[in-house]
Write an enzyme that holds these catalytic residues in place. Structure first.
Site, PDB file in Angstrom:
ATOM      1  N   ASP A  15      16.845 -32.212  19.148  1.00  0.00           N
ATOM      2  CA  ASP A  15      15.583 -32.051  18.410  1.00  0.00           C
ATOM      3  C   ASP A  15      14.341 -32.069  19.300  1.00  0.00           C
ATOM      4  OD1 ASP A  15      16.830 -31.779  15.883  1.00  0.00           O
ATOM      5  OD2 ASP A  15      17.138 -33.943  15.801  1.00  0.00           O
ATOM      6  N   LYS A  37      23.855 -29.510  17.829  1.00  0.00           N
ATOM      7  CA  LYS A  37      23.277 -29.209  16.505  1.00  0.00           C
ATOM      8  C   LYS A  37      21.784 -28.971  16.698  1.00  0.00           C
ATOM      9  CE  LYS A  37      21.910 -32.349  13.498  1.00  0.00           C
ATOM     10  NZ  LYS A  37      20.587 -31.879  13.060  1.00  0.00           N
ATOM     11  N   LYS A  65      20.003 -26.596   6.922  1.00  0.00           N
ATOM     12  CA  LYS A  65      20.067 -27.225   5.583  1.00  0.00           C
ATOM     13  C   LYS A  65      19.744 -26.201   4.502  1.00  0.00           C
ATOM     14  CE  LYS A  65      19.711 -31.962   7.009  1.00  0.00           C
ATOM     15  NZ  LYS A  65      19.168 -31.900   8.383  1.00  0.00           N
ATOM     16  N   VAL A  66      20.557 -25.173   4.519  1.00  0.00           N
ATOM     17  CA  VAL A  66      20.330 -24.020   3.656  1.00  0.00           C
ATOM     18  C   VAL A  66      20.392 -24.463   2.183  1.00  0.00           C
ATOM     19  CG1 VAL A  66      21.056 -21.658   3.205  1.00  0.00           C
ATOM     20  CG2 VAL A  66      21.478 -22.674   5.452  1.00  0.00           C
ATOM     21  N   ILE A  69      18.714 -19.741  -3.386  1.00  0.00           N
ATOM     22  CA  ILE A  69      19.570 -18.950  -4.275  1.00  0.00           C
ATOM     23  C   ILE A  69      20.617 -18.246  -3.407  1.00  0.00           C
ATOM     24  CG2 ILE A  69      17.794 -18.610  -6.031  1.00  0.00           C
ATOM     25  CD1 ILE A  69      17.335 -15.782  -4.810  1.00  0.00           C
ATOM     26  N   SER A 118      21.185 -39.760   5.475  1.00  0.00           N
ATOM     27  CA  SER A 118      21.241 -41.064   6.155  1.00  0.00           C
ATOM     28  C   SER A 118      19.988 -41.917   6.005  1.00  0.00           C
ATOM     29  CB  SER A 118      21.492 -40.835   7.646  1.00  0.00           C
ATOM     30  OG  SER A 118      20.459 -40.042   8.199  1.00  0.00           O
ATOM     31  N   ALA A 174      19.201 -44.367  16.688  1.00  0.00           N
ATOM     32  CA  ALA A 174      17.803 -44.482  16.241  1.00  0.00           C
ATOM     33  C   ALA A 174      17.679 -44.912  14.779  1.00  0.00           C
ATOM     34  CB  ALA A 174      17.082 -43.155  16.466  1.00  0.00           C
ATOM     35  N   GLY A 177      22.806 -46.697  12.645  1.00  0.00           N
ATOM     36  CA  GLY A 177      24.268 -46.615  12.491  1.00  0.00           C
ATOM     37  C   GLY A 177      24.988 -47.022  13.764  1.00  0.00           C
TER      38      GLY A 177
HETATM   39  P1  BMP Z   1      18.546 -38.992  15.411  1.00  0.00           P
HETATM   40  O1  BMP Z   1      19.872 -39.425  16.006  1.00  0.00           O
HETATM   41  O2  BMP Z   1      17.499 -38.757  16.435  1.00  0.00           O
HETATM   42  O3  BMP Z   1      18.114 -39.880  14.286  1.00  0.00           O
HETATM   43  O4  BMP Z   1      18.772 -37.526  14.770  1.00  0.00           O
HETATM   44  C1  BMP Z   1      19.571 -37.304  13.663  1.00  0.00           C
HETATM   45  C2  BMP Z   1      19.756 -35.832  13.432  1.00  0.00           C
HETATM   46  O5  BMP Z   1      20.666 -35.660  12.322  1.00  0.00           O
HETATM   47  C3  BMP Z   1      18.509 -35.055  13.081  1.00  0.00           C
HETATM   48  O6  BMP Z   1      18.639 -33.753  13.625  1.00  0.00           O
HETATM   49  C4  BMP Z   1      18.544 -34.960  11.562  1.00  0.00           C
HETATM   50  O7  BMP Z   1      17.976 -33.765  11.056  1.00  0.00           O
HETATM   51  C5  BMP Z   1      20.036 -34.949  11.265  1.00  0.00           C
HETATM   52  N1  BMP Z   1      20.392 -35.564   9.988  1.00  0.00           N
HETATM   53  C6  BMP Z   1      20.141 -36.886   9.710  1.00  0.00           C
HETATM   54  O8  BMP Z   1      19.566 -37.618  10.516  1.00  0.00           O
HETATM   55  N2  BMP Z   1      20.551 -37.396   8.495  1.00  0.00           N
HETATM   56  C7  BMP Z   1      21.175 -36.645   7.555  1.00  0.00           C
HETATM   57  O9  BMP Z   1      21.517 -37.159   6.497  1.00  0.00           O
HETATM   58  C8  BMP Z   1      21.419 -35.298   7.829  1.00  0.00           C
HETATM   59  C9  BMP Z   1      21.035 -34.772   9.061  1.00  0.00           C
HETATM   60  O10 BMP Z   1      21.283 -33.512   9.321  1.00  0.00           O
END
Ligand code: BMP
Length: 210
Positions: A15, A37, A65-66, A69, A118, A174, A177
């Site tokens: 990101d 990703k 995250k499509v 429609i 999350s 971050a 988890g």
């Molecule tokens: P980070 O480890 O820096 O928190 O990044 C998490 C990544 O996972 C981000 O790209 C975010 O868009 C994605 N993500 C998320 O954190 N939680 C979800 O439920 C779905 C995700 O795609």
């Protein structure tokens, strides 16, 4: 059947906003990860061709995250795959017809479906899906689901429904988890962003969290 191969069980959530930086990080971590990703921030700050560039280094999952429609979902999915993506992430709340459109237009590439998010609000709505709806998603021919590393009890629950699908789990580091706990709960892959690409010792960090 999914195309994504499990070796390290780590997917880098890349990101950062700059394409040179993204390519530098991807090259640095290529032996430690199974896929990259990417999300809107990188694509919107560079160009769609970043999908193709990064695909030369590792399989790229487009986390767009499509959620539209079926017709618009088909256009987004086709373009991501045409650019070289190995897979795409879609929202499930839009309905089965919209999801089917992603699957039909992915040309055999992986479609991963968000079933719960999350962040703290990520189960306010998502957590209310009926078991029947989840089973219908499971029957569509998806490669796997996205489920939260921040709620391992939910990963265990989703594993009972999506028995033979991949579970990709974001929210490690971050967002709080814990990698080992998440994998022990039934997840196949940890999706990790900030805590991995900002680490001075990514290899050591991956070892530690697993
Ligand atoms: P980070 O480890 O820096 O928190 O990044 C998490 C990544 O996972 C981000 O790209 C975010 O868009 C994605 N993500 C998320 O954190 N939680 C979800 O439920 C779905 C995700 O795609």
């Amino acid at each position: 059947m999914a195309n994504l191969e499990k070796k390290s069980s780590i997917i880098l959530a890349l990101d950062v906003l700059n394409s040179d930086k993204a390519i530098e990080i991807a090259n640095k971590l290529r032996d430690e990860i199974d896929a990259i990703k990417i999300n809107y921030p990188l694509v919107l700050n560079s160009s769609p061709e970043i999908v193709s560039e990064l695909s030369k280094i590792k399989p790229v999952i487009c986390d767009f995250k499509v959620a539209d429609i079926p017709y618009i979902n088909s256009l987004i999915t086709k373009r991501a795959i045409q650019l070289g993506a190995s897979g795409i992430i879609c929202h499930s709340f839009v309905g089965l017809d919209s999801l089917k459109s992603c699957i039909e237009n992915a040309n055999g590439k992986d479609v991963f479906v968000v079933v719960e998010m999350s962040h703290p609000g990520g189960n306010e709505n998502y957590g209310k899906f009926s078991e029947n709806y989840l089973k219908e998603i499971n029957g569509l021919g998806i490669s796997g689901i996205i489920a939260p590393a921040t709620r391992v009890d939910r990963i265990k629950y989703y594993r009972t429904i999506f028995k033979d699908k991949l579970i990709l789990s974001p929210g490690v580091g971050a967002q709080g988890g814990k990698g080992k706990e998440v994998l022990d709960s039934g997840a196949d892959f940890l999706i990790i962003g900030r805590s991995l690409y900002n680490s001075d010792d990514p290899k050591g960090y991956i070892k530690k969290i697993k």
